[in-house]
Design an enzyme around this catalytic site. Structure first.
Site, mmCIF file in Angstrom:
data_model
loop_
_atom_site.group_PDB
_atom_site.id
_atom_site.type_symbol
_atom_site.label_atom_id
_atom_site.label_comp_id
_atom_site.label_asym_id
_atom_site.label_seq_id
_atom_site.Cartn_x
_atom_site.Cartn_y
_atom_site.Cartn_z
ATOM 1 C CD GLN A 128 -2.396 1.030 2.901
ATOM 2 O OE1 GLN A 128 -1.732 0.726 3.880
ATOM 3 N NE2 GLN A 128 -3.677 1.292 2.975
ATOM 4 N N GLY A 129 0.671 2.142 -0.960
ATOM 5 C CA GLY A 129 1.435 3.389 -0.985
ATOM 6 C C GLY A 129 0.561 4.565 -0.630
ATOM 7 C CB SER A 131 1.899 7.532 5.121
ATOM 8 O OG SER A 131 0.749 7.155 5.796
ATOM 9 C CB SER A 166 3.183 -3.196 5.561
ATOM 10 O OG SER A 166 2.716 -2.296 6.497
ATOM 11 C CD GLU A 249 -4.773 0.512 6.772
ATOM 12 O OE1 GLU A 249 -5.113 1.539 6.156
ATOM 13 O OE2 GLU A 249 -3.614 0.280 7.137
#
Lengths: 394, 368, 394, 368
Positions: A128-129, A131, A166, A249
């Site tokens: 996941q991209g 922040s 992550s 999430e």
């Protein structure tokens, strides 16, 4: 017993390997799939293959995309039967948990057909991209940009960086929020882009936490070329998609916390082992934590029952994320307090491995109320969306 | 005006602050940790600080010390707390206090000057179980020809891995007794403990260590005296760490921007910071009072030790938790110092008894 | 012993009646002075007269206004000597505590000469007109207005109301915040006005609290005529004066709380009396409260020492007001918890008078964190003025 | 789906809400209090509610009750909690539960129909000291010809001042026994207690009250059953009070303006309200679970009673404290209802054992 339950039970009996019928002994036994998939045992590989073949890694997804095509009540039955035999999750996957649901809601037919079956089978591992260094709680302030290649308008060129990705170092593809329109308002200039982590220009650096090594990475993009067809939804729709994904999430984090808590050594057992149950103050803290965990579990269950007809997690996911993570911090704090001098070790010698793990877990828990949206952000969401309190400063 | 620093103390604070920032910055702790340094502190730094008088701040000049009091010590260790220095001042203090409170002239002659010079390190070996206790030790001192034989295990012996001598507590029948044991004594096993905050500690095993009658220093009263004073001094260090961490957090609140404004302009964070400020103000008051009480030889020193340490434990922990949370993602990375303070808060909270322990002892001392 | 101390001691020995050398047994024994002054004993009257004659009801005020003219260190000695013999305060007075200091700072020579001596002697009892129904935490939003009489520009005409005016029904004069310029900004249109409560158009209604009867009143102004000379400072300077006065009030509240706490039955004594000291959880709460009270008292003392050269209370008065009142709420809550079923009585029969008082005190304490500026306002002040955190919403 | 109200329950809730708002609003509590009403509730209202089935919700229809379960009872008393009704449903519940759990056919015949009709009130007289306890009572039951003689004192006997009969706990040697005692019994003294929240209670003195063997209902097990169920039902009432108070506070936060904006737009208050919301959500879950567990005859009823009451006590108290503070000045005036909720929170917290008591009992039941 319903026909379906009988069918499920028989199938599991025949297909779930015996070694898959007990909780994992640590994260090393988790199966994440992907191009570089690692299975700690042949049974683990078999279990994933069999479940994926029936589409039961994604029970409610349509069969045309490789899913199980189950109705909600059938999915509940499958879940109950899996729990009954203590079956392990055949696959851990951000694709299953987060990307899949939003592709089903916002993706094109081509995108679903391309990505969903591979997610179901664990062939592609996603990260996941979201922040960035300057865009944490204020996620919409993100600055990673994607611009059309002037010489080829079927290609986006991505520059910038992401943080807290992550497993970015182990993932095959990323779903990524990028700014595609610098002239639009903050929230409207964002798009949702998918790309291969092997694309030239992508580089990954792991992040060390206070608890030691972590799955988190910082990911840098230097002129990464992405086909225009990989943009999900419309350009500028990224923020809407992001918010939908964040709800998934949050609900996921709360559920995972609840499961992890249930699998821990009970606090009172630990207190007895460290001979501090006779301390009435510690015993009361243990009981408070136990009661709060009980009430929290009941609340998750109530919420699931209430939401069953809805299908999508609602704003209560913020309450669950908030309470679950704060409670976990409290429990981890209590565990090191119970252990006393045995709960302050960093490395051998002098401390047992499980005591060292205790300390790492405690330190790791401090990130719970930050990752996936800080507690402060959850409180904002509850106050404004659930309680209807006016919009002050967000 | 006991609460206001006098000119001497002001000058000491400035010197100490300058010294620690130059010679014992947080970066040093990190470097020692990452290098898995076998000593865990800078021996040169410690000798330098001893030269400036810290190893014997409270030791009279005739024994080689600086002849200053606890108020002065507090000023200095508050600064050491600001940089999380792992210099062995606390173990050294316990060694010198044990000698000053219970040793013979000969023993003082034998040890104090070297300890004050920073070339010899003496520490207290008292705790045995999972947490601090002042009950009769399990370690036994059995009388034998000309002395005693010690058997037992000691944990969380501060700087025990490099100490030259230990003041060991043991039970002599139904009373507590303290003995000086040399690091090289036969039957003494020393194993370093790798603690989460990189403060140095060790585990001792005494497997029939023989000591002479002359090595006996005193009993439970002396132990209380040493522990109470160490507790107060540690509270001063914790105050320093807390204040430093709070100031760093305030700076972050003022400079980190989200949603187009400094995050410190968000009222929810403002209120939490303000509450923390109040707690720290109270900590500052009680630490100062306790230090002054030692110097004035007051009878409420034990109670003030409990009061200071209970509050120091709770307030440092609260400040550490808030600091991590308010720093957000970066706050949980090893890259930022905040995590080092967070770890130190936990370890110092346990040392010499955590907050509930201190409150229980306070209540007992007050007769309820 | 200094000459001054010896002189004070000798004078007190000769002049402080024996019955004035012990703490008051309840508020009925307090002396408030005023035109309708009530003294519960001749000694109380004598004690006030003698102290007032030396100006020692206001030790540091200049002698020309009837004050004692003492230097700060002399005032400290007087205070110590009064404490040494447990002497009662000869006079409780908002004039002494709040109005006097601001008249000395902002008042005209005529105003000082007129009002200060009467305050010193307890001849005039003052009350405070600050809050309004719509102006609580947002005090500057006050709407009570004073306009010049079109036919007589030496007279203001006051209309509006005030709430939370303590003892308004017993006071002779009021110092009052009024809006004199409706066209100015919120804070700049306010003035500080003094007037006689016997003026036609003033009426007072007492307020009942959850704890029962209270000294608070609501005060109404209907065309009250006030001489222009009664305006303190410049028109429009009222907010500056108000803020100065509030600092005095906050410091005062903190000191009063500290004194009141010191005079209460110790928590552990009460716990022993109710046979609950054996409950480790209650015992720990008792100790926490005791330790916090100790640390708070030390902080007041430290603050006094630090501020001695300054003379005026600084922003730390907010911290003191905040912590003192919140701590008192906690202590009162603990007292009723200790009393158990004896701590939930409202009236006889079935409960002893001191048990009923316990409950009233507990209920009354809930107002502590609201009156004199809410805890939230104090937190705002600390965050912004002490910690220098940016101005969000106030 | 145990957590979701079924249609019958939804309908009951609507009826109960409508009824309480019309017939037992908060204003009624205030009027009774200010008039120093000697009964302390509306007898007509109670009979009316009994006609609707509340006095015997959990009593089987053959005994004159509504034959519904605790889940249904919970729905109704949650609404009574919203208006702080002082109707004697809780005392009545304890009376009927004692009869259902431990009485002979004759005793049930003698009492239940009248109790369910609201014309007869039976309550439990158990507590004796400053706080709730389930230890052996001090009140003694001494065997005499054909029965027992009771001696002792009982406190916080709910609605004891108007009850027609009492279920009195006493020690018969080393065991607990419950006895039915008529209000007019010789030797029985009844004194009303004026409690801060205007809930009705009394103090009983039993000065040689004689009861027959047939008046004996059961022992400690029955007492536990009655108290556990009453505790769960009270928790449901507390949930109702808490929710009502929270809703009123939210309304205040949305409408009260200071500094030109609704005070609910201030982030510090928003976060506190949001935290409170979470606590209340958890309370709602555990109360519902406990009610359903009674109906399902589950073995974890005692533990869930502790869990529900511990949380109800803490959450109601927190909500009450926040409600007063967030209302500001008006919140501490008698004029506003908020203070009445605040007082009720304190009294209900103490009834049947406060939160620490419940946690201790929970731990014991869990075997630690």
């Amino acid at each position: 017993m319903s026909d379906f339950r009988g069918e499920v039970r028989a199938w599991l009996e025949a297909n779930c390997p015996a070694s898959m019928r007990s909780p994992c002994r640590g994260e090393a036994e988790w199966v994440w799939g992907g191009r570089r998939a690692r299975f700690f045992s042949d049974d683990a590989r078999l279990w994933l293959e069999r479940m994926a073949a029936r589409g039961w890694t994604a029970p409610t997804w349509p069969r045309q995309y490789g899913g199980g095509g189950l109705a909600p009540d059938e999915a509940t039955i499958l879940d109950e039967e899996l729990r009954r035999i203590d079956a392990r999750a055949p696959l851990k996957s951000f694709g299953l948990w987060m990307l899949g649901p939003v592709l089903l809601e916002f993706g094109s037919e081509e995108q679903r057909a391309e990505h969903l079956p591979k997610i179901v089978r664990g062939e592609i591992r996603w990260c996941q991209g979201y922040s960035e260094t300057g865009a944490g709680s204020d996620l919409a302030a993100l600055e990673t940009r994607a611009v059309r290649d002037p010489s080829d308008d079927r290609t986006w060129i991505v520059d910038g960086h992401k943080i807290w990705t992550s497993h970015a170092d182990k993932a095959d593809w990323m779903f990524c929020l990028v700014r595609t329109d610098a002239s639009a308002t903050k929230h409207e200039g964002i798009s949702f882009l998918l790309f291969d982590m092997q694309s030239p220009g992508v580089s990954v650096v792991p992040i060390r936490l206070i608890s030691g090594a972590s799955p988190f990475c910082q990911t840098f993009f230097d002129g990464v070329r992405v086909p225009a067809a990989n943009l999900v939804g419309r350009p500028g729709q990224g923020w809407t998609i992001a918010k939908a994904l964040l709800k998934h999430e949050r609900a996921l984090i709360a559920q995972a916390r609840d499961t992890a808590t249930a699998e821990e050594e009970p606090l009172e057992a630990m207190a007895r082992r460290y001979d501090v149950l006779g301390d009435p103050l510690l015993r009361d803290r243990v009981t408070q934590a136990n009661l709060d965990s009980l009430c929290f579990t009941l609340t998750l269950r109530r919420s699931a029952e209430t939401a069953q007809s809805r299908g999508q997690p609602g704003p209560e996911s913020s309450m669950q994320k908030l309470y679950g993570t704060e409670l976990n911090k409290r429990r981890k704090e209590l565990r090191v307090a119970i252990a006393g001098y045995r709960g302050i070790g960093w490395e051998e010698p002098g401390f047992a491995p499980e005591e060292l793990q205790l300390v790492r877990d405690w330190l790791r828990s401090r990130a719970n109320s930050i990752e996936g949206g800080t507690s402060e952000i959850q409180l904002n969401i509850i106050a404004r969306r659930v309680l209807g309190l006016g919009d002050g400063r967000s | 005006m006991a609460f206001v620093l006098d000119d001497v103390e002001e000058a000491m604070r400035d010197t100490a602050r300058k010294w620690t920032r130059e010679h014992a910055p947080v970066m040093q702790l990190r470097a020692l940790r990452d290098a898995r340094d076998t000593v865990g502190f800078s021996r040169a730094g410690w000798r330098e600080l001893a030269r400036l008088g810290l190893a014997g701040v409270t030791v009279p000049e005739r024994w080689g010390g600086a002849g200053l009091g606890f108020a002065a010590l507090g000023v200095v260790v508050e600064e050491l707390g600001r940089t999380l220095a792992t210099l062995p001042w606390l173990s050294s203090l316990m060694g010198t206090e044990a000698l000053l409170g219970g040793a013979s002239e000969a023993q003082r002659q034998a040890h104090l000057a070297a300890v004050c010079a920073g070339v010899r390190l003496m520490t207290l070996a008292h705790d045995e179980g999972h947490r601090h206790s002042r009950a009769l030790p399990s370690t036994t001192a059995t009388r034998s020809a000309g002395g005693f034989v010690l058997r037992g295990t000691k944990v969380m012996v501060l700087d025990g891995h490099v100490a030259d001598a230990f003041v060991v507590s043991a039970r002599d029948g139904e009373v507590t007794a303290l003995f000086v044991v040399a690091a090289g004594a036969r039957g003494l096993g020393i194993e370093r403990s790798q603690v989460v905050d990189s403060r140095n500690a060790a585990r001792l095993t005494l497997d029939g260590v023989t000591v002479r009658e002359a090595d006996r220093l005193g009993g439970a009263e002396l132990l209380d005296r040493v522990l109470d004073r160490a507790t107060i001094a540690l509270s001063a260090e914790m105050l320093g760490s807390t204040v430093e961490l709070f100031e760093r957090t305030l700076l972050h609140l003022r400079t980190r921007r989200q949603f187009g404004v400094p995050i410190g302009s968000f009222q929810a964070l403002q209120h939490r910071a303000a509450q923390l400020f109040c707690e720290i103000e109270l900590l500052r008051s009680v630490v100062r009072e306790a230090l002054v009480a030692v110097d004035e030889g007051r009878s409420d020193v034990p109670r003030l030790a409990c009061a200071a340490k209970a509050r120091a434990s709770d307030t440092f922990a609260l400040c550490a938790a808030e600091a991590v949370q308010m720093h957000g993602g970066i706050g949980v990375t090893d890259e930022l110092d905040v995590g080092l303070f967070f770890k130190r808060a936990r370890v110092t909270a346990m040392l010499f008894g955590d907050a509930p322990y201190q409150r229980d002892r306070f209540a007992r001392l007050e007769g309820y």
